[in-house]
Scaffold this motif. Structure first.
Motif, short mmCIF file in Angstrom:
data_model
loop_
_atom_site.label_atom_id
_atom_site.label_comp_id
_atom_site.label_asym_id
_atom_site.label_seq_id
_atom_site.Cartn_x
_atom_site.Cartn_y
_atom_site.Cartn_z
N TYR A 29 66.23 51.29 100.47
CA TYR A 29 66.99 52.48 100.80
C TYR A 29 67.52 53.15 99.54
CZ TYR A 29 67.01 51.55 105.78
OH TYR A 29 66.63 51.39 107.08
N PRO A 30 67.47 54.49 99.48
CA PRO A 30 68.13 55.19 98.37
C PRO A 30 69.64 54.99 98.48
CG PRO A 30 66.76 56.70 99.69
CD PRO A 30 66.83 55.40 100.43
N ILE A 31 70.27 54.66 97.37
CA ILE A 31 71.71 54.39 97.40
C ILE A 31 72.47 55.59 97.97
CG2 ILE A 31 73.74 54.00 95.93
CD1 ILE A 31 71.91 52.23 94.16
N GLY A 32 72.00 56.78 97.66
CA GLY A 32 72.68 57.99 98.14
C GLY A 32 72.68 58.14 99.65
N SER A 33 71.81 57.38 100.34
CA SER A 33 71.72 57.56 101.80
C SER A 33 72.52 56.51 102.56
CB SER A 33 70.25 57.45 102.22
OG SER A 33 69.83 56.09 102.17
N LEU A 34 73.20 55.62 101.86
CA LEU A 34 73.83 54.48 102.54
C LEU A 34 75.09 54.86 103.30
CD1 LEU A 34 73.42 51.70 99.84
CD2 LEU A 34 71.92 52.27 101.78
N ARG A 41 78.03 48.04 88.31
CA ARG A 41 77.66 49.34 88.88
C ARG A 41 76.15 49.50 88.77
NH1 ARG A 41 79.64 53.90 90.43
NH2 ARG A 41 81.77 53.20 90.06
N VAL A 42 75.50 49.79 89.92
CA VAL A 42 74.05 50.04 89.89
C VAL A 42 73.76 51.46 90.36
CG1 VAL A 42 73.01 47.74 90.16
CG2 VAL A 42 73.89 48.96 92.16
N ALA A 43 72.72 52.06 89.79
CA ALA A 43 72.36 53.43 90.17
C ALA A 43 70.85 53.53 90.33
CB ALA A 43 72.84 54.40 89.09
N ASP A 44 70.42 54.44 91.21
CA ASP A 44 68.98 54.59 91.42
C ASP A 44 68.52 56.03 91.38
OD1 ASP A 44 69.85 55.70 93.75
OD2 ASP A 44 68.69 54.39 95.08
N GLY A 45 69.33 56.90 90.82
CA GLY A 45 68.94 58.30 90.77
C GLY A 45 69.47 59.10 91.95
N SER A 46 69.58 58.43 93.14
CA SER A 46 70.12 59.15 94.30
C SER A 46 71.62 58.95 94.39
CB SER A 46 69.46 58.65 95.59
OG SER A 46 69.99 57.38 95.93
#
Ligand code: ADP
Ligand code: MG
Length: 709
Positions: free
Chosen positions: A65-70, A98-103
């Protein structure tokens, strides 16, 4: 659909595939004595039992899942790069990553971590994590997710199906269980073992999935399946297994019934003189519903098959007198009757009623409770043992080992909904004297919808007292905010000054009886201060029996205006002159309990009222319950609403009593199946008795079998 395969041997000439139930788990890789012992704890000995060890729930690790959609509550896989990792020293030391995936980005929070883990989680590392998303103080986070480091830019495969989560046990966790199940599933898929189909295709409802397919699917759900359907138990694979499970329970209960009927009961044929005397002495006539049920019971009792009858009748429908008539029939026939109630208070009240009705006819009624003095108890036991006491009333104490009846012919159990099938059987067992099994009459004020009763009580016959005695006026019910407590108190004062009597019921959230009792004591004191002109009494579960009895007697005789009580008065208490009930914090109680409580008023011909006092703001469900209470006093409607709000399980007290412990089926969700199950059970018993045992063993195998008692 393939034709049903009989359990022993197949008709054709193919080499016989061993049934999974004939292959021990020890044949699997990785099952030595230690693992076998742990499997034993889960009641798994062979591959069929392993295959029927079904997942409790599922995790979806099939996509990232994109982090931004959680959203909070998601249980998902994410992938991202560590931007920052630091140890925070506060009240507790913790590692925040802290983790990031672009979203988007999120936090991983660890309270326990090794130096090694800390090193792995350094900035720049690519991670794949699995965990539940929560709302943290600053951002979304996962607490102690599962994680692993990914090689930069090399794609790592995701799972190809949903991950089953199994009931586990100490020393046998998910990964080991999954490895074992994988082996068994592969054998099943390759046709090296078989799962016997016990339901002939002609008996299965149309469109049901074959067993093998259902089992394979539930262990390895494909990624395109609806997780929501699975979670709700609505997937066809679950329906298929739920159907079989409900059927197995029903068959077991029906078998129990047959087993019990093989033991003769004493036919209780009296000449009716005691019953006639009681009917003549009553200040009222039986309603036609009471007469009908009484006649049915009388006919049952005259048989040498043990009666096993459940009488349902709403609060106030007059079950007690019907029970007393049954007891008299036993006495007329020279036998004893035992009357059991779930609480001390209710048992005491039955004792009073039975004495009042039976003693004038020269019948000795004994009283047995867990709280009696040794001497008194010895005397009572002697009277029961000699047969001098014709009727014994009490709590569970009636069925302890040291209680021996001279010739028990009938056991009456009141408010049965508090007991599950195992308790019911234990009681029946106690009643066995000299090979004769007593008749059993069970009474409940909790209406149970018919389909459900047919399943959960398949061992019993049902009668319904579906009429209230005449002259009852419906209880007027109002809901009032607790902020208007003073007004309510003034209303109590006015009512009492007009010669009415009232209950004031105290409730607490905590299940603690001690706290409930304290609250009732405090309320009682406060009310007494505010209403010095009234006589106020108190009843709660922690009082000495004598004190409680004295307070109840004073209230019943009208010497008290107001009785402050905990919910102990919920069941069965009967004071017809009491016509006002205040329930404090009514929003905390369930519908069944509110209905039982309210049933304490409206028993006489005076117009009664019930005030539901609540603490605002009212939650949605609580609001709905209170609205239902205002709308109706029909016990069956209330039970249906209750079910819609809470579900069957709680309605029947499943949790407490272990009534029907189900693995796949859910009595409410699979309501539609219940009817089918009741339809086919008789045919299966008649025409395919060979499938009955294997079905019961498959689903109830390791539990105390109903039929075994
Ligand atoms: P429940 O079914 O809730 O146990 P009870 O047996 O306590 O109800 O009866 C409630 C009240 O109604 C009692 O006071 C009882 O004496 C009275 N009663 C029972 N049957 C009748 C009747 N046919 N007519 C009038 N009153 C009755
Ligand atoms: Mg009753």
């Amino acid at each position: 659909m393939p034709p049903a395969v009989p359990p022993q041997g197949r008709g054709d000439s193919r080499p016989a595939t061993p049934p999974a139930s004939a292959v021990p788990v020890s044949t699997l890789r990785g099952v030595g004595p230690a693992v076998a012992a742990r499997l034993e704890q889960l009641h798994i000995h062979n591959l069929a039992e392993l295959l029927f060890h079904l997942p409790l729930r599922y995790q979806d690790r099939t996509r990232i899942y994109p982090i931004g959609s959680l959203r909070p509550g998601n249980e998902v896989v994410i992938e991202g790069e560590v931007e920052q990792a630091e140890i925070r020293f506060g009240r507790r030391r913790m590692l925040l990553v802290r983790v990031a995936d672009g979203s988007g980005s999120m936090l991983l929070r660890f309270f326990h971590f090794s130096a090694n883990q800390k090193a792995t989680l350094s900035a720049g590392t690519r991670l794949r994590c699995f965990g539940e998303v929560r709302r943290g103080p600053h951002a979304l986070e996962m607490v102690h997710p599962e994680f692993r480091r990914l090689e930069a830019h090399t794609p790592a495969p995701v799972d190809s199906h949903l991950t089953p989560i199994y009931p586990a046990t100490e020393g046998l966790q998910q990964p080991s269980l999954r490895r074992l199940l994988e082996q068994a599933l592969t054998l099943l898929e390759n046709g090296q073992i078989s799962l016997d189909e016990y339901l002939p295709a002609t008996l299965l409802p149309p469109g049901m999935m074959p067993l093998r397919e259902a089992v394979l699917l539930l262990h390895r759900p494909p990624p395109d399946i609806s997780l929501a359907d699975l979670t709700e138990g609505e997937h066809p694979a679950q329906q298929r297994l739920a159907f079989e499970e409900l059927l197995a329970h029903q068959l077991s209960l029906r078998q129990l019934r047959e087993t019990l009927q093989r033991h003769p009961a004493p036919p209780l044929r009296g000449d009716g003189h005691l019953q006639q005397a009681l009917l003549g002495a009553l200040p009222f006539q039986l309603t036609s519903a009471q007469q009908r049920v009484h006649a049915t019971i009388a006919a049952d009792l005259a048989q040498s098959l043990p009666m096993q009858r459940l009488v349902q009748g709403d609060v106030g429908s007059g079950k007690t007198v019907v029970a007393a008539l049954a007891a008299l029939q036993a006495v007329e026939a020279g036998h004893q009757a035992a009357v059991m109630a779930p609480t001390e208070l209710l048992a005491e009240q039955h004792y009073q009623n039975f004495r009042h009705w039976l003693e004038p006819q020269g019948i000795t009624v004994a009283w047995l409770s867990g709280r009696q003095r040794a001497k008194q108890r010895r005397e009572t036991l002697a009277a029961i043992g000699s047969g001098e006491a014709r009727v014994a009333v009490g709590t569970h104490a009636l069925f302890q080992d040291e209680v021996a009846f001279a010739h028990l012919g009938l056991v009456i159990v009141d408010e049965q909904h508090r007991f599950g099938v195992h308790q019911r059987l234990a009681l029946r067992e106690k009643g066995v004297t000299g090979g004769a099994h007593p008749h059993q009459l069970i009474m409940t004020a909790t209406p149970i919808p018919r389909t459900l009763a047919m399943t959960a009580y398949a061992d019993l016959d049902l009668s319904i007292i579906d009429e209230l005695p005449p002259g009852r006026t419906p209880v007027e019910t109002v809901a009032i905010s607790g902020q208007r407590r003073e007004e309510v108190i003034a209303r109590v004062a006015r009512a009492c000054e007009q010669g009415r009597q009232a209950y004031w019921v105290c409730t607490l959230i905590e299940e603690s009886e001690a706290l409930q009792c304290q609250a009732a004591e405090a309320t009682c004191e406060q009310l007494q201060q505010m209403l010095p002109q009234l006589n106020i009494g108190l009843v709660h579960g922690r009082m000495k029996p004598a004190e409680k009895e004295a307070a109840m007697a004073a209230f019943k005789e009208g010497r008290l205006h107001l009785l402050v009580a905990t919910t102990v008065i919920e069941v069965g208490v009967d004071v017809p002159n009491a016509s006002l009930m205040i329930i404090e914090n009514a929003e905390r109680l369930g519908l069944a309990q509110l209905h039982q409580l309210r049933g304490r008023v409206g028993r006489g011909s005076v117009r009664s009222s019930c005030v539901l006092m609540y603490q605002p703001p009212l939650g949605k469900q609580a609001g709905r319950r209170i609205a239902v209470m205002r709308d109706t006093d029909d016990g069956f409607r209330i039970a249906e609403e209750d079910m819609a709000i809470r579900g069957f399980g709680e309605l029947l007290g499943t949790r407490q009593t272990g009534l029907l412990q189900l693995r796949v089926a859910d009595l409410q969700r699979h309501q539609a199946l219940l009817e089918r199950v009741s339809d086919i059970a008789p045919g299966l018993l008649q025409n395919h008795p060979e499938y009955v045992e294997p079905l019961i063993t498959r689903w109830l195998g390791h539990k105390t079998r109903y039929g075994a008692v």
